[in-house]
Scaffold this motif. Sequence first.
Motif, PDB file in Angstrom:
ATOM      1  N   VAL A  56      24.450  54.158  56.293  1.00  0.00           N
ATOM      2  CA  VAL A  56      24.599  52.584  56.625  1.00  0.00           C
ATOM      3  C   VAL A  56      23.074  51.875  56.231  1.00  0.00           C
ATOM      4  CG1 VAL A  56      24.395  51.074  58.606  1.00  0.00           C
ATOM      5  CG2 VAL A  56      25.984  53.279  58.761  1.00  0.00           C
ATOM      6  N   SER A  57      21.987  52.517  56.336  1.00  0.00           N
ATOM      7  CA  SER A  57      20.866  51.774  56.202  1.00  0.00           C
ATOM      8  C   SER A  57      20.688  51.654  54.765  1.00  0.00           C
ATOM      9  CB  SER A  57      19.646  52.509  56.869  1.00  0.00           C
ATOM     10  OG  SER A  57      19.516  53.886  56.159  1.00  0.00           O
ATOM     11  N   GLU A  58      21.316  52.871  53.772  1.00  0.00           N
ATOM     12  CA  GLU A  58      21.110  52.619  52.512  1.00  0.00           C
ATOM     13  C   GLU A  58      21.950  51.456  52.034  1.00  0.00           C
ATOM     14  OE1 GLU A  58      22.586  55.383  49.081  1.00  0.00           O
ATOM     15  OE2 GLU A  58      21.451  56.596  50.434  1.00  0.00           O
ATOM     16  N   LEU A  59      23.127  51.372  52.686  1.00  0.00           N
ATOM     17  CA  LEU A  59      24.260  50.447  52.213  1.00  0.00           C
ATOM     18  C   LEU A  59      23.585  48.895  52.510  1.00  0.00           C
ATOM     19  CD1 LEU A  59      27.287  52.060  53.261  1.00  0.00           C
ATOM     20  CD2 LEU A  59      26.885  51.610  50.588  1.00  0.00           C
ATOM     21  N   THR A  60      22.850  48.790  53.812  1.00  0.00           N
ATOM     22  CA  THR A  60      22.413  47.591  54.084  1.00  0.00           C
ATOM     23  C   THR A  60      21.622  47.049  53.066  1.00  0.00           C
ATOM     24  OG1 THR A  60      20.942  48.576  55.502  1.00  0.00           O
ATOM     25  CG2 THR A  60      23.099  47.694  56.563  1.00  0.00           C
ATOM     26  N   VAL A  61      20.618  47.902  52.376  1.00  0.00           N
ATOM     27  CA  VAL A  61      19.588  47.471  51.413  1.00  0.00           C
ATOM     28  C   VAL A  61      20.283  47.009  50.286  1.00  0.00           C
ATOM     29  CG1 VAL A  61      17.972  48.723  49.878  1.00  0.00           C
ATOM     30  CG2 VAL A  61      17.962  49.229  52.257  1.00  0.00           C
ATOM     31  N   ARG A  62      21.463  47.718  49.783  1.00  0.00           N
ATOM     32  CA  ARG A  62      22.203  47.322  48.637  1.00  0.00           C
ATOM     33  C   ARG A  62      22.698  45.828  48.733  1.00  0.00           C
ATOM     34  NH1 ARG A  62      25.245  52.528  46.891  1.00  0.00           N
ATOM     35  NH2 ARG A  62      26.173  51.435  45.387  1.00  0.00           N
ATOM     36  N   ILE A  63      23.236  45.583  50.360  1.00  0.00           N
ATOM     37  CA  ILE A  63      23.628  44.248  50.472  1.00  0.00           C
ATOM     38  C   ILE A  63      22.465  43.254  50.245  1.00  0.00           C
ATOM     39  CG2 ILE A  63      24.427  42.831  52.453  1.00  0.00           C
ATOM     40  CD1 ILE A  63      26.540  44.899  53.183  1.00  0.00           C
ATOM     41  N   GLU A  64      21.481  43.715  50.897  1.00  0.00           N
ATOM     42  CA  GLU A  64      20.354  42.593  50.740  1.00  0.00           C
ATOM     43  C   GLU A  64      19.885  42.408  49.174  1.00  0.00           C
ATOM     44  OE1 GLU A  64      18.197  41.207  52.399  1.00  0.00           O
ATOM     45  OE2 GLU A  64      16.390  41.118  51.221  1.00  0.00           O
ATOM     46  N   ARG A  65      20.106  43.431  48.496  1.00  0.00           N
ATOM     47  CA  ARG A  65      19.605  43.175  47.069  1.00  0.00           C
ATOM     48  C   ARG A  65      20.785  42.149  46.440  1.00  0.00           C
ATOM     49  NH1 ARG A  65      20.119  48.115  43.283  1.00  0.00           N
ATOM     50  NH2 ARG A  65      19.256  49.079  45.199  1.00  0.00           N
ATOM     51  N   SER A  66      22.072  42.330  47.060  1.00  0.00           N
ATOM     52  CA  SER A  66      23.074  41.393  46.346  1.00  0.00           C
ATOM     53  C   SER A  66      22.663  40.057  46.835  1.00  0.00           C
ATOM     54  CB  SER A  66      24.553  41.962  46.601  1.00  0.00           C
ATOM     55  OG  SER A  66      24.827  42.961  45.875  1.00  0.00           O
ATOM     56  N   THR A  67      22.580  39.945  48.206  1.00  0.00           N
ATOM     57  CA  THR A  67      22.282  38.283  48.679  1.00  0.00           C
ATOM     58  C   THR A  67      21.037  37.615  48.192  1.00  0.00           C
ATOM     59  OG1 THR A  67      21.112  39.305  50.565  1.00  0.00           O
ATOM     60  CG2 THR A  67      23.572  38.683  50.867  1.00  0.00           C
ATOM     61  N   ARG A  68      19.921  38.641  47.899  1.00  0.00           N
ATOM     62  CA  ARG A  68      18.701  38.251  47.218  1.00  0.00           C
ATOM     63  C   ARG A  68      19.301  37.468  45.662  1.00  0.00           C
ATOM     64  NH1 ARG A  68      14.874  42.194  47.601  1.00  0.00           N
ATOM     65  NH2 ARG A  68      15.630  42.845  45.471  1.00  0.00           N
ATOM     66  N   ARG A  69      20.233  38.239  45.192  1.00  0.00           N
ATOM     67  CA  ARG A  69      20.370  37.921  43.700  1.00  0.00           C
ATOM     68  C   ARG A  69      21.227  36.629  43.718  1.00  0.00           C
ATOM     69  NH1 ARG A  69      21.389  37.169  39.161  1.00  0.00           N
ATOM     70  NH2 ARG A  69      23.269  37.738  37.797  1.00  0.00           N
ATOM     71  N   MET A  70      22.162  36.680  44.827  1.00  0.00           N
ATOM     72  CA  MET A  70      23.048  35.223  45.137  1.00  0.00           C
ATOM     73  C   MET A  70      22.115  34.026  45.240  1.00  0.00           C
ATOM     74  SD  MET A  70      26.786  35.640  46.861  1.00  0.00           S
ATOM     75  CE  MET A  70      26.062  35.817  48.402  1.00  0.00           C
ATOM     76  N   SER A  71      21.137  34.354  46.184  1.00  0.00           N
ATOM     77  CA  SER A  71      20.212  33.182  46.387  1.00  0.00           C
ATOM     78  C   SER A  71      19.324  32.773  45.118  1.00  0.00           C
ATOM     79  CB  SER A  71      19.297  33.715  47.557  1.00  0.00           C
ATOM     80  OG  SER A  71      18.295  33.156  47.870  1.00  0.00           O
ATOM     81  N   GLU A  72      18.875  33.600  44.209  1.00  0.00           N
ATOM     82  CA  GLU A  72      18.157  33.462  43.014  1.00  0.00           C
ATOM     83  C   GLU A  72      18.854  32.604  42.225  1.00  0.00           C
ATOM     84  OE1 GLU A  72      15.455  37.624  42.894  1.00  0.00           O
ATOM     85  OE2 GLU A  72      16.976  37.136  41.240  1.00  0.00           O
ATOM     86  N   LEU A  73      20.217  33.008  42.075  1.00  0.00           N
ATOM     87  CA  LEU A  73      21.196  32.325  41.288  1.00  0.00           C
ATOM     88  C   LEU A  73      21.280  30.985  41.660  1.00  0.00           C
ATOM     89  CD1 LEU A  73      22.728  33.003  38.842  1.00  0.00           C
ATOM     90  CD2 LEU A  73      24.572  33.698  40.238  1.00  0.00           C
ATOM     91  N   ILE A  74      21.429  30.745  42.933  1.00  0.00           N
ATOM     92  CA  ILE A  74      21.512  29.326  43.453  1.00  0.00           C
ATOM     93  C   ILE A  74      20.279  28.575  43.308  1.00  0.00           C
ATOM     94  CG2 ILE A  74      22.108  28.023  45.781  1.00  0.00           C
ATOM     95  CD1 ILE A  74      24.018  30.348  46.413  1.00  0.00           C
ATOM     96  N   ASP A  75      19.249  28.995  43.371  1.00  0.00           N
ATOM     97  CA  ASP A  75      18.025  28.383  43.231  1.00  0.00           C
ATOM     98  C   ASP A  75      17.700  27.809  41.713  1.00  0.00           C
ATOM     99  OD1 ASP A  75      17.296  28.649  45.869  1.00  0.00           O
ATOM    100  OD2 ASP A  75      15.863  30.231  45.255  1.00  0.00           O
ATOM    101  N   THR A  76      18.142  28.850  40.794  1.00  0.00           N
ATOM    102  CA  THR A  76      18.111  28.468  39.446  1.00  0.00           C
ATOM    103  C   THR A  76      19.105  27.390  39.007  1.00  0.00           C
ATOM    104  OG1 THR A  76      18.602  30.654  39.088  1.00  0.00           O
ATOM    105  CG2 THR A  76      16.998  30.066  37.795  1.00  0.00           C
ATOM    106  N   LEU A  77      20.347  27.433  39.857  1.00  0.00           N
ATOM    107  CA  LEU A  77      21.207  26.435  39.347  1.00  0.00           C
ATOM    108  C   LEU A  77      20.923  24.796  39.722  1.00  0.00           C
ATOM    109  CD1 LEU A  77      24.866  28.169  40.091  1.00  0.00           C
ATOM    110  CD2 LEU A  77      24.192  26.802  38.320  1.00  0.00           C
ATOM    111  N   ARG A  78      20.075  25.067  40.853  1.00  0.00           N
ATOM    112  CA  ARG A  78      19.641  23.776  41.540  1.00  0.00           C
ATOM    113  C   ARG A  78      18.625  23.086  40.270  1.00  0.00           C
ATOM    114  NH1 ARG A  78      16.985  24.686  46.285  1.00  0.00           N
ATOM    115  NH2 ARG A  78      18.657  25.422  47.434  1.00  0.00           N
TER     116      ARG A  78
END
Length: 368
Positions: A177-199
């Motif tokens: 579970v803790s390993e998977l939450t780290v991977r979720i965190e990485r994916s949400t960071r990627r989404m957030s970076e993408l939205i920032d660059t789009l802006r």
Amino acid sequence: MVDSINLLIVDDCEDDREMYIRHLRSDDEFSYRFIEAETADEALLLYQANTIHGILLDFSLPGRDGTQVLADLKKLDNHIPAVMLTGQGNEKVAADAIKLGAQDYLTKSDVTAAALKRVVHNAIERVEMLRKIDLQQDDLSAFAGVLAHDLKAPINVIRGMNELIVEALNEQDYDSVSELTVRIERSTRRMSELIDTLRVYNKSSNNNRPLLDTSLEILLEDALINLELDIQKRGARITHDPLPNVMGDPPQIIQLMQNLIANGIKYSNAPTPEVHISAELVENAWRIGVKDNGIGIQEEDLQVIFQPFKRLHGYDEYRGSGLGLATCRKILDRHRCKIWCDSEAGKGTTFYFTLPVAAVAEKSLLVG
Ligand code: ADP
């Protein structure tokens, strides 16, 4: 709109060309650089070799006539900022010219300073607007593309991870579970970076701030402050020539240099990434170079890298959104300037872009 206009005058009669130049020199709104052609072939070559903002095109040229020139120009560009100059009583020619993409026409006997300025201004402004609409349409479809593809990838990862977390919880496997939450965190960071660059990307053409006489050297300092972390982390060395004053939108020029220098550092496996910024005056514009000692780019990729979301490497190899260079191109479009790239795989890359010379210097450069 910048006030320095490259105007191509296509007319085999030297006296007429001189008259147009005389009339347009009294224009208070634009200052012109006049580029003269006597024949259709010469006009086409000059159109390709220069950034042309407006064209005065005589209908009766030796060899090919003005409408044939328009047809050839249309193969090079969607929108032609041309005004056709016709003889009196030649309405059919004028109608054909408009059908072929000329923005306006003027009968030679009606040419006065006021009439010439009016048609030239209208043609330039109309084409600028049409090009903006084209860019916005391209953006919209690129935006739809990224929503459908790039944002969907991390969402799918998150959904998959969630299912695995539910299973792991059922099995009371808390390490997973803790390993998977780290991977979720990485994916949400990627989404957030993408939205920032789009802006940033979207903002880069949606503002009407005027272009200012501004010191490129000071803007470079600001860009380097923003990149401090990257520079320190990689131990990069950034050097530069004395840099000039240019006409530009300061926040956008900072963004432009930041993107190019960041790439110079990122796409490098050298122990000490090196980026050098140079400046040279070429044909009434500053040509700025950003040269790195990085991995280089293959010749066949030199054009495609400026397209939105085009990446030559996987996200895990080099992080990024594929919008950095597209943003640079958009910023330079707004300045009516160009960006291009020279590179050799394995040996490093130089990005070049042009910027208008600052207003005071410009006057003395454009005289004559
Ligand atoms: P990003 O860096 O976010 O992927 P960019 O639009 O800035 O997007 O660059 C597009 C692609 O061009 C990059 O993915 C990379 O493959 C290539 N590229 C850009 N700058 C350089 C450089 N200085 N050296 C080598 N390759 C580069």
